[in-house]
Design an enzyme around this catalytic site. Sequence first.
Site, mmCIF file in Angstrom:
data_model
loop_
_atom_site.group_PDB
_atom_site.id
_atom_site.type_symbol
_atom_site.label_atom_id
_atom_site.label_comp_id
_atom_site.label_asym_id
_atom_site.label_seq_id
_atom_site.Cartn_x
_atom_site.Cartn_y
_atom_site.Cartn_z
ATOM 1 N N GLU A 178 0.876 -1.046 -0.047
ATOM 2 C CA GLU A 178 0.070 0.039 -0.059
ATOM 3 C C GLU A 178 0.786 1.119 0.045
ATOM 4 O O GLU A 178 0.766 2.048 0.962
ATOM 5 C CB GLU A 178 -1.091 0.160 1.128
ATOM 6 C CG GLU A 178 -2.025 -0.941 1.080
ATOM 7 C CD GLU A 178 -3.175 -0.923 2.205
ATOM 8 O OE1 GLU A 178 -2.902 -0.366 3.312
ATOM 9 O OE2 GLU A 178 -4.432 -1.302 2.173
ATOM 10 N N GLU A 377 -5.711 -8.091 -1.107
ATOM 11 C CA GLU A 377 -6.383 -8.082 0.128
ATOM 12 C C GLU A 377 -7.795 -7.664 0.024
ATOM 13 O O GLU A 377 -7.960 -6.756 -0.898
ATOM 14 C CB GLU A 377 -5.798 -6.669 1.095
ATOM 15 C CG GLU A 377 -4.386 -7.024 1.728
ATOM 16 C CD GLU A 377 -3.823 -6.192 2.364
ATOM 17 O OE1 GLU A 377 -4.677 -5.179 3.187
ATOM 18 O OE2 GLU A 377 -2.842 -5.660 2.538
HETATM 19 C C1 BG6 Z 1 -4.321 -2.694 4.855
HETATM 20 C C2 BG6 Z 1 -3.080 -3.307 5.298
HETATM 21 O O1 BG6 Z 1 -4.278 -1.298 4.981
HETATM 22 O O2 BG6 Z 1 -5.378 -3.087 5.476
HETATM 23 C C3 BG6 Z 1 -2.989 -4.200 6.284
HETATM 24 O O3 BG6 Z 1 -2.374 -3.783 4.104
HETATM 25 C C4 BG6 Z 1 -4.144 -3.996 7.423
HETATM 26 O O4 BG6 Z 1 -2.036 -4.314 6.960
HETATM 27 C C5 BG6 Z 1 -5.421 -4.033 6.594
HETATM 28 O O5 BG6 Z 1 -4.372 -4.995 8.472
HETATM 29 C C6 BG6 Z 1 -6.725 -3.894 7.445
HETATM 30 O O6 BG6 Z 1 -6.570 -2.624 8.112
HETATM 31 P P1 BG6 Z 1 -6.911 -2.772 9.830
HETATM 32 O O7 BG6 Z 1 -6.770 -1.421 10.391
HETATM 33 O O8 BG6 Z 1 -8.274 -3.179 9.663
HETATM 34 O O9 BG6 Z 1 -6.132 -3.878 10.198
#
Ligand code: BG6
Length: 478
Positions: A178, A377
């Site tokens: 990211e 993701e």
């Molecule tokens: C992304 C990241 O921003 O979102 C992860 O690459 C992160 O590391 C994921 O865990 C979800 O965000 P959060 O704050 O719910 O953990």
Amino acid sequence: MEKRKVPHDFLWGGAVAAHQLEGGYDKGGKGISIADVMTAGANGKDRDITKGILPNHYYPNHEAIDFYTRYKEDIRLFAQMGFRCFRTSIAWTRIFPRGDEEKPNEEGLRFYDDLFDELLKYHIEPVITLSHFEMPFYLVEKYGGWRNRKLIDFFVTFAQTVMERYKDKVKYWMTFNEINNQASVQNPWSGWTNSGILYEKGEDVQTVLQQAVHYEMTASAMVVKLGHEINPEFQIGCMLAMVPFYPRTCSPQDELAAQTAMEHRLYSYGDLHVFGEHPAYMEAFRREHGICLDITDHDRKCLKEGCVDYIGISYYMSSTISSVETEGSTQVGDGIYVAPNPYVAKNDWGWQIDPQGLRYSLNLLHQRYHKPIFIVENGLGAYDKLENGTVHDSYRTDYLRQHILEMKKAMFLDGVLVMGYTPWGCIDLVSAGSGEMEKRYGFIYVDKDNHGNGTLERRKKDSFAWYKQVIESSGEIL
Ligand code: BG6
């Protein structure tokens, strides 16, 4: 559309990051990372960043879910779900504990040898992020993080070491997780997690940010070139946080504000990774704002020579941009406000849930870059309730089902090439944003709460069997 199957070589799997699940923060010669000095926040409360590890503070990443010692048990569960790939990161501090050493830490290298062997035993492809919010803390203290050009060499040395070591075990790589997340300078921790930078009072944030990004991009391009020399079979991608910005109304001002937001927060990063040069709109922005960067001819050559093979994205939500202040909006730039979208729902952390936004995003990226896209993701952070040893998480399967369906529409109706899909936090882990354990994404429940209490026992949620069937049927049975 429900019945359509994705190609048999589609990379179904799950995604995590080393610092969010491994724990063992001081085991095997590992050094302190920037994630190790972040305390636990809460829903709506930011994490604190402390100057080193202080007594009487709780640092959730120190133990995380102890994947460091339990990885065999967890990988067995991933294999039961039929994972074809598993995305994780290599903790830089296991390999170079301080970050500036000449020789790597053999014990750290052995850990990942064993981890990758375990995955390969089940025919699960490792998909590796080189830098996922976990650079060595020492590099921040001594060099100022990515403010400093020296970081390029340190990162390239780290990347070269692991790419050479694992050249026959890992084919899919990504450089910086990211990388564009830090463009949202309103989040005080985004400069920290991405670049090891806390902005100082009085300094020009845009100058610091854009300089750091230029160094990261140069390092990324050098690593892409090097990786292809180490093993021409390598597929090396970038990783963008894909949050499409819709104009709030059809006024030309809102449309332009949304376009600018897309350029500054997304495209300027993707364009550099894919086209290998600083885009004209950013050069113009810097000229207009008197921002001068340290960019050499050699950097420009490196950028051109190290264009990525694919685009990795995270997709959780969409956002809405207004050119004027409206109810509930937040200013994020000159004449640019993020405004609530009345047409989509939100999760308990206020993240807008917008499955169609995924199809829209895939199309945008496909049309601009003509590269394969890997959704590395996607997922729903939610409060889960353990009942009789399991979790009935139909809200999670609903979320994933709708997103996979939109992904299939993008593939079959729009002609987008999607390589794979790895839902985030396939096993419950520490939230990056809030440090909570109870913001859960997993198919596997981990018995641990926000304060560090729990047995760490693993339990299959209802979504476990659901996802297994999705993979088994190549996405036909959702
Ligand atoms: C992304 C990241 O921003 O979102 C992860 O690459 C992160 O590391 C994921 O865990 C979800 O965000 P959060 O704050 O719910 O953990």
